[in-house]
Design a protein around this motif. Structure first.
Motif, PDB file in Angstrom:
ATOM      1  N   ILE A  93     -16.597  -8.205 -16.455  1.00 34.54           N
ATOM      2  CA  ILE A  93     -15.154  -7.761 -16.831  1.00 34.54           C
ATOM      3  C   ILE A  93     -15.005  -6.399 -16.253  1.00 34.54           C
ATOM      4  O   ILE A  93     -14.066  -5.808 -15.582  1.00 34.54           O
ATOM      5  CB  ILE A  93     -14.765  -7.775 -18.262  1.00 34.54           C
ATOM      6  CG1 ILE A  93     -14.854  -9.133 -18.909  1.00 34.54           C
ATOM      7  CG2 ILE A  93     -13.282  -7.314 -18.366  1.00 34.54           C
ATOM      8  CD1 ILE A  93     -14.958  -9.073 -20.290  1.00 34.54           C
ATOM      9  N   GLN A  94     -16.270  -5.633 -16.633  1.00 33.97           N
ATOM     10  CA  GLN A  94     -16.284  -4.166 -15.958  1.00 33.97           C
ATOM     11  C   GLN A  94     -16.513  -3.933 -14.475  1.00 33.97           C
ATOM     12  O   GLN A  94     -15.388  -3.154 -13.860  1.00 33.97           O
ATOM     13  CB  GLN A  94     -17.578  -3.578 -16.647  1.00 33.97           C
ATOM     14  CG  GLN A  94     -17.855  -2.059 -16.189  1.00 33.97           C
ATOM     15  CD  GLN A  94     -16.693  -1.134 -16.983  1.00 33.97           C
ATOM     16  OE1 GLN A  94     -16.682  -1.316 -18.141  1.00 33.97           O
ATOM     17  NE2 GLN A  94     -16.123  -0.394 -16.500  1.00 33.97           N
ATOM     18  N   HIS A  95     -16.780  -4.964 -14.078  1.00 34.26           N
ATOM     19  CA  HIS A  95     -17.262  -4.913 -12.305  1.00 34.26           C
ATOM     20  C   HIS A  95     -15.767  -5.395 -11.864  1.00 34.26           C
ATOM     21  O   HIS A  95     -15.418  -4.772 -10.786  1.00 34.26           O
ATOM     22  CB  HIS A  95     -18.132  -6.016 -12.081  1.00 34.26           C
ATOM     23  CG  HIS A  95     -18.528  -5.625 -10.633  1.00 34.26           C
ATOM     24  ND1 HIS A  95     -18.145  -6.610  -9.461  1.00 34.26           N
ATOM     25  CD2 HIS A  95     -19.374  -4.725 -10.123  1.00 34.26           C
ATOM     26  CE1 HIS A  95     -18.584  -6.140  -8.373  1.00 34.26           C
ATOM     27  NE2 HIS A  95     -19.542  -5.176  -8.586  1.00 34.26           N
ATOM     28  N   GLN A  96     -15.064  -6.222 -12.312  1.00 36.61           N
ATOM     29  CA  GLN A  96     -13.980  -6.543 -11.873  1.00 36.61           C
ATOM     30  C   GLN A  96     -12.761  -5.520 -11.827  1.00 36.61           C
ATOM     31  O   GLN A  96     -12.204  -5.048 -10.874  1.00 36.61           O
ATOM     32  CB  GLN A  96     -13.141  -7.771 -12.669  1.00 36.61           C
ATOM     33  CG  GLN A  96     -11.649  -8.089 -12.289  1.00 36.61           C
ATOM     34  CD  GLN A  96     -11.396  -8.888 -11.154  1.00 36.61           C
ATOM     35  OE1 GLN A  96     -10.821  -9.765 -11.140  1.00 36.61           O
ATOM     36  NE2 GLN A  96     -12.141  -8.530 -10.018  1.00 36.61           N
ATOM     37  N   PHE A  97     -12.838  -4.718 -12.956  1.00 33.51           N
ATOM     38  CA  PHE A  97     -11.980  -3.613 -13.131  1.00 33.51           C
ATOM     39  C   PHE A  97     -12.484  -2.231 -12.079  1.00 33.51           C
ATOM     40  O   PHE A  97     -11.773  -1.579 -11.443  1.00 33.51           O
ATOM     41  CB  PHE A  97     -11.894  -3.001 -14.532  1.00 33.51           C
ATOM     42  CG  PHE A  97     -10.744  -3.853 -15.088  1.00 33.51           C
ATOM     43  CD1 PHE A  97     -10.949  -5.014 -15.771  1.00 33.51           C
ATOM     44  CD2 PHE A  97      -9.547  -3.075 -15.264  1.00 33.51           C
ATOM     45  CE1 PHE A  97      -9.819  -5.639 -16.183  1.00 33.51           C
ATOM     46  CE2 PHE A  97      -8.349  -3.945 -15.925  1.00 33.51           C
ATOM     47  CZ  PHE A  97      -8.551  -5.066 -16.320  1.00 33.51           C
ATOM     48  N   ASP A  98     -13.868  -2.300 -12.167  1.00 32.61           N
ATOM     49  CA  ASP A  98     -14.421  -1.133 -11.282  1.00 32.61           C
ATOM     50  C   ASP A  98     -14.068  -1.298  -9.848  1.00 32.61           C
ATOM     51  O   ASP A  98     -13.721  -0.385  -9.206  1.00 32.61           O
ATOM     52  CB  ASP A  98     -16.144  -1.377 -11.318  1.00 32.61           C
ATOM     53  CG  ASP A  98     -16.522  -0.615 -12.711  1.00 32.61           C
ATOM     54  OD1 ASP A  98     -15.943   0.118 -13.303  1.00 32.61           O
ATOM     55  OD2 ASP A  98     -17.759  -0.714 -13.119  1.00 32.61           O
ATOM     56  N   VAL A  99     -14.071  -2.695  -9.157  1.00 36.00           N
ATOM     57  CA  VAL A  99     -13.759  -2.754  -8.016  1.00 36.00           C
ATOM     58  C   VAL A  99     -12.097  -2.681  -7.771  1.00 36.00           C
ATOM     59  O   VAL A  99     -11.595  -1.901  -6.866  1.00 36.00           O
ATOM     60  CB  VAL A  99     -13.997  -4.189  -7.272  1.00 36.00           C
ATOM     61  CG1 VAL A  99     -13.620  -4.163  -5.985  1.00 36.00           C
ATOM     62  CG2 VAL A  99     -15.754  -4.209  -7.510  1.00 36.00           C
ATOM     63  N   ASN A 100     -11.390  -3.608  -8.511  1.00 35.92           N
ATOM     64  CA  ASN A 100      -9.898  -3.556  -8.225  1.00 35.92           C
ATOM     65  C   ASN A 100      -9.068  -2.216  -8.970  1.00 35.92           C
ATOM     66  O   ASN A 100      -8.065  -2.211  -8.143  1.00 35.92           O
ATOM     67  CB  ASN A 100      -9.399  -4.767  -8.725  1.00 35.92           C
ATOM     68  CG  ASN A 100      -9.868  -6.177  -8.084  1.00 35.92           C
ATOM     69  OD1 ASN A 100     -10.711  -5.893  -7.382  1.00 35.92           O
ATOM     70  ND2 ASN A 100      -9.160  -7.192  -8.525  1.00 35.92           N
ATOM     71  N   VAL A 101      -9.631  -1.774  -9.796  1.00 37.41           N
ATOM     72  CA  VAL A 101      -8.790  -0.484 -10.365  1.00 37.41           C
ATOM     73  C   VAL A 101      -9.626   0.656 -10.026  1.00 37.41           C
ATOM     74  O   VAL A 101      -8.979   1.528  -9.605  1.00 37.41           O
ATOM     75  CB  VAL A 101      -8.493  -0.818 -11.946  1.00 37.41           C
ATOM     76  CG1 VAL A 101      -7.746  -0.044 -12.552  1.00 37.41           C
ATOM     77  CG2 VAL A 101      -7.876  -2.303 -12.000  1.00 37.41           C
ATOM     78  N   PHE A 102     -10.651   0.928 -10.840  1.00 37.21           N
ATOM     79  CA  PHE A 102     -11.092   2.212 -10.739  1.00 37.21           C
ATOM     80  C   PHE A 102     -11.567   2.695  -9.285  1.00 37.21           C
ATOM     81  O   PHE A 102     -11.569   3.917  -9.222  1.00 37.21           O
ATOM     82  CB  PHE A 102     -12.466   2.176 -11.935  1.00 37.21           C
ATOM     83  CG  PHE A 102     -11.963   2.203 -13.394  1.00 37.21           C
ATOM     84  CD1 PHE A 102     -11.209   2.928 -13.900  1.00 37.21           C
ATOM     85  CD2 PHE A 102     -12.429   1.016 -14.012  1.00 37.21           C
ATOM     86  CE1 PHE A 102     -10.591   2.731 -15.234  1.00 37.21           C
ATOM     87  CE2 PHE A 102     -12.079   0.660 -15.313  1.00 37.21           C
ATOM     88  CZ  PHE A 102     -11.057   1.516 -15.853  1.00 37.21           C
ATOM     89  N   GLY A 103     -12.158   1.595  -8.681  1.00 33.48           N
ATOM     90  CA  GLY A 103     -12.290   2.076  -7.227  1.00 33.48           C
ATOM     91  C   GLY A 103     -11.157   2.524  -6.287  1.00 33.48           C
ATOM     92  O   GLY A 103     -11.401   3.337  -5.727  1.00 33.48           O
TER      93      GLY A 103
END
Ligand SMILES: NC(=O)c1ccc[n+]([C@@H]2O[C@H](COP(=O)([O-])OP(=O)(O)OC[C@H]3O[C@@H](n4cnc5c(N)ncnc54)[C@H](OP(=O)(O)O)[C@@H]3O)[C@@H](O)[C@H]2O)c1
Length: 271
Positions: A98-108
């Motif tokens: 979940i963290q990775h999905q948000f890291d790439v699509n949102v936080f990135g």
């Protein structure tokens, strides 16, 4: 003087097609990607450069922005395109995935935007184009986290536009429906599990999506054309739906309201 676009995730799909499209239109293109050394199709020219950029690595973002300004003098448009989808039952996803999905699509996307803003503020102009999805406006079963990231991108973009407009900078959203890219293959992370409670919905969705080419009616060039329109227009229009599926779904939700729209989706998937 030719204008310059910096694209994230230009190694495939929409990002790559957009790099080709803008180059053909006479723009300078900074096609950024995680592994430029592996790129075979995009060839470097005086007007097209490949730079390394991983949206999870702030140093690489800074370096790619600096290298683009050195190569082309300035950046006019940022295309935040890098992203992938996570699908499957909500309970099956690990905290890390979940963290990775948000890291790439949102936080990135937040980080690339933050890093380019000093340049845009200094030149008192710039356009940020964020690739959202029809999935940032309407939702379908078993895509909880992906939808959550795209809804986040929508809210972020809308709010950001207010604070940047007085500085000569604007934000636009591209909302494609299904596009024929690596998205449904390489870029789709299906989370798995074995709770019998979810067997029914999982099987139905799996069967419905198997080989469903109609779910991906648009080609990457269709999206690239709309991105070009969004990059060059003097209109204040913020949202650009791409594809007949996206236009139809968003319109149906508007007309039907959320409850009836959900009823329709359930009926479609026989849920
Ligand atoms: N295809 C669709 O149906 C569809 C519909 C609506 C919206 N979208 C959105 O369109 C965007 C592009 O997707 P696509 O369809 O063109 O899929 P794609 O062909 O799989 O491209 C995804 C791109 O994102 C890059 N990427 C992933 N993680 C990254 C990271 N940490 N840093 C930099 N780049 C990274 C990938 O790079 P690598 O090659 O290094 O993995 C690849 O270039 C995504 O934001 C997606 O959500 C797609």
């Amino acid at each position: 003087m030719a204008k310059t676009i910096l694209i994230t995730g230009a190694s495939s799909g929409i990002g790559k097609e957009t790099a080709f499209y803008f180059a053909k239109k006479g723009w300078n293109v900074a096609a950024t990607m995680r592994k430029p050394q592996n790129e075979k199709e995009l060839k470097e020219t005086d007007h097209l450069k490949l730079f390394e950029l991983d949206v999870l690595n702030t140093g690489s973002i800074q370096k790619a922005i600096e290298a683009t300004i050195t190569a082309f003098g300035k950046i006019d448009v940022l295309l935040n395109n890098a992203g992938y989808g996570m699908a499957g039952v909500m309970e099956y996803a690990s905290k890390e995935s979940i963290q990775h999905q948000f890291d790439v699509n949102v936080f990135g996307l937040f980080e690339v935007t933050k890093q380019i803003l000093p340049h845009f503020r200094q030149q008192k102009s710039g356009r940020i184009i964020n690739i959202s999805s029809m999935g940032g406006r309407v939702s379908f079963p078993l895509f909880t986290y992906y939808h959550a990231t795209k809804y986040a991108v929508e809210g972020f973009s809308e709010s950001l536009n207010y604070e940047l407009n007085p500085l000569g900078i604007d934000v636009k959203l591209i909302e494609p429906g299904g596009v024929q890219t690596d998205f449904a293959g390489r870029s789709m992370n299906f989370v798995e599990g074995n709770l019998t409670d979810y067997n029914q919905i999982q099987n139905k969705l799996h069967n419905a999506l198997q080989g469903d080419e109609a779910a991906f009616p648009s080609k990457p060039t269709d999206v690239a054309k709309v991105i070009f329109e969004a990059a060059t227009t003097s209109s204040k229009k913020m949202r650009y739906l791409v594809g007949k599926d996206a236009k139809m779904m968003v319109r149906m939700k508007k007309i039907l309201g959320t409850n009836n729209f959900q009823r329709l989706v359930k009926r479609h998937y026989k849920l």
